[in-house]
Design an enzyme around this catalytic site. Structure first.
Site, PDB file in Angstrom:
ATOM      1  N   GLY A 137       0.824  -1.205   0.000  1.00 48.56           N
ATOM      2  CA  GLY A 137       0.000   0.000   0.000  1.00 48.56           C
ATOM      3  C   GLY A 137       0.853   1.249   0.000  1.00 48.56           C
ATOM      4  N   ASN A 138       0.243   2.376   0.352  1.00 49.47           N
ATOM      5  CA  ASN A 138       0.962   3.638   0.413  1.00 49.47           C
ATOM      6  C   ASN A 138       0.355   4.515   1.498  1.00 49.47           C
ATOM      7  OD1 ASN A 138      -1.261   5.223  -0.899  1.00 49.47           O
ATOM      8  ND2 ASN A 138      -0.735   3.913  -2.642  1.00 49.47           N
ATOM      9  N   ARG A 139       0.888   5.707   1.667  1.00 51.68           N
ATOM     10  CA  ARG A 139       0.513   6.573   2.788  1.00 51.68           C
ATOM     11  C   ARG A 139      -0.646   7.510   2.490  1.00 51.68           C
ATOM     12  NH1 ARG A 139       5.718   9.637   4.613  1.00 51.68           N
ATOM     13  NH2 ARG A 139       4.187  10.516   6.058  1.00 51.68           N
TER      14      ARG A 139
END
Length: 417
Positions: A210-212
């Site tokens: 995923g990512n932020r």
């Protein structure tokens, strides 16, 4: 430090009046001076003592109290913002007809600041021709009338007409204090498709890539566009803790493939596509059907597992190609987002310009990212690049303020087109 403003919170007599307590508290905690002006009916739901305790200011309802202070004129004259929440069908009707038969309606007549109505009523009342005409009248005069939320109403009924959550109302209130002209009702008839949040690419039933991204900027664009009259569909990825914006159809997805499918489904009927989602560039080639065990557990290899990656579909580029190929006949504007950092090859704008040329979108919103910037924060800044070479700096401020600038640019692009 937030500049202290004078805010009037008008409260009409509906069951949603209890939510005004949270709104008053939020505006007061933001550093503003808040005065509550309820109707007599509102005090049947929430007592004056509650509003006085939350605001720190006296509560009056009629023009016959403290006559020597001429409150029915002075309160409106001194206000930087008036928010009416809830605004019932009756209050909206009285405001539209110019009545001044209590302190709240008199205040509305004397106020020369932005006035924000947050409606709350049953669905049938919201859609009644009289209410529709009254809302149109208020908007034509320059007032902001929010689209209500959909959901549970009084009793067992559900539908549109629910008061937006206090946080959403206070967000718009703060926007109007920052930029009084931020919410013109100028996007009616425009269908806008917005994506927001990060995608999650599963590794096994427990883990993912995923990512932020929090989704806050995309949600802000959807929220502002809807309140400016657009018909908005929001495709939401990972957006933990964000409530669905009022007046917006929300489609929840998880992975990049699901995002691509949702965009492909909704884009043909849309006039504008805003790709604010942070799409994972890679996904595992193979997804384990059971949890991958730690290597030190008995019966498993000692080395950490290798995860083979495959590129995900470039959703933005796919949409641009589909428009070029004539598959999106209604699409007038495609807006991309770029989260960039500088490196040895060039600065943020260098990489953004290259991305704009590569993607082929009409507008590109650029954010410089890093610790405490863009991701997982409430404020933002950046640049807005156009395919014609125009570049505009987006001033630092709330993500809602930035969203209003982005929607401005979309509106200008549509008018020019």
């Amino acid at each position: 430090m937030t500049e202290r403003k004078q805010i009037i919170v008008g409260v009409a007599g509906g069951i949603a009046a209890y939510k005004a307590c949270t709104l008053v508290r939020q505006l007061s905690e933001a550093g503003h001076s808040v005065r509550v002006v309820p109707t007599e009916s509102a005090l049947k739901f929430v007592g004056a003592a509650t509003f006085e305790a939350l605001s720190g200011n006296p509560v009056r309802t009629t023009v016959f109290e403290n006559v020597d202070e001429v409150l029915h004129v002075r309160i409106g004259q001194e206000a930087d913002l008036v928010v009416v929440a809830p605004a019932t069908a009756d209050l909206i009707a009285r405001a539209a007809s110019g009545r001044a038969d209590d302190l709240l309606t008199a205040t509305l007549l004397t106020a020369r600041c932005p006035v924000l109505f947050a409606p709350a009523m049953h669905t049938e009342m919201w859609h009644h021709p009289a209410t529709v005409d009254n809302v149109a009248t208020l908007r034509r005069r320059g007032a902001i009338v929010l689209e209500p939320a959909a959901g549970r109403l009084t009793g067992a009924d559900s539908g549109s007409g629910r008061l937006p959550e206090a946080e959403e109302i206070s967000t718009f209130a703060q926007l109007l204090l920052e930029r009084p002209d931020a919410l013109p009702y100028d996007m009616s008839g425009v269908k806008v498709l917005v994506s927001a949040g990060g995608t999650r690419e599963p590794i096994d039933p427990v883990r993912f890539i995923g990512n932020r991204s929090s989704g806050k900027q995309g949600y802000a664009v959807a929220r502002v566009a809807a309140q400016r009259g657009a018909d908005v569909t929001l495709i939401a990825g990972n957006t933990v803790g964000l409530g669905d914006p009022a007046g917006v159809e929300v489609v929840h997805i998880g992975s990049a493939d699901q995002l691509n499918d949702a965009v492909s489904k909704h884009a043909p009927e849309s006039h504008v596509l805003v790709m604010a989602a942070a799409v994972a560039d890679f996904r595992p080639t193979h997804v384990a059907t059971s949890k991958i065990k730690k290597s030190h557990e008995p019966g498993h290899a000692s080395d950490a597992p290798a995860i083979e990656l495959t590129r995900t579909e470039d959703v933005l580029a796919t949409a641009v190609r589909a428009r070029t190929d004539g598959q999106l006949p209604n699409m007038k504007a495609i807006v991309g987002f770029a989260a960039e950092t500088g490196d040895a090859n060039g600065d943020v704008l260098f990489h953004a310009r290259a991305k704009l040329a590569r993607k082929g979108c009409d507008l590109l919103v650029v954010n410089a990212v890093g610790e405490g910037r863009a991701f997982e924060v409430d404020n933002n800044d950046g640049w807005l690049l156009s395919a014609d070479g125009n570049e505009v700096a987006l001033e630092h401020g709330s993500k809602t303020l930035m969203a209003s600038r982005i929607v401005d640019a979309i509106g200008a692009f549509l008018r020019l087109g």
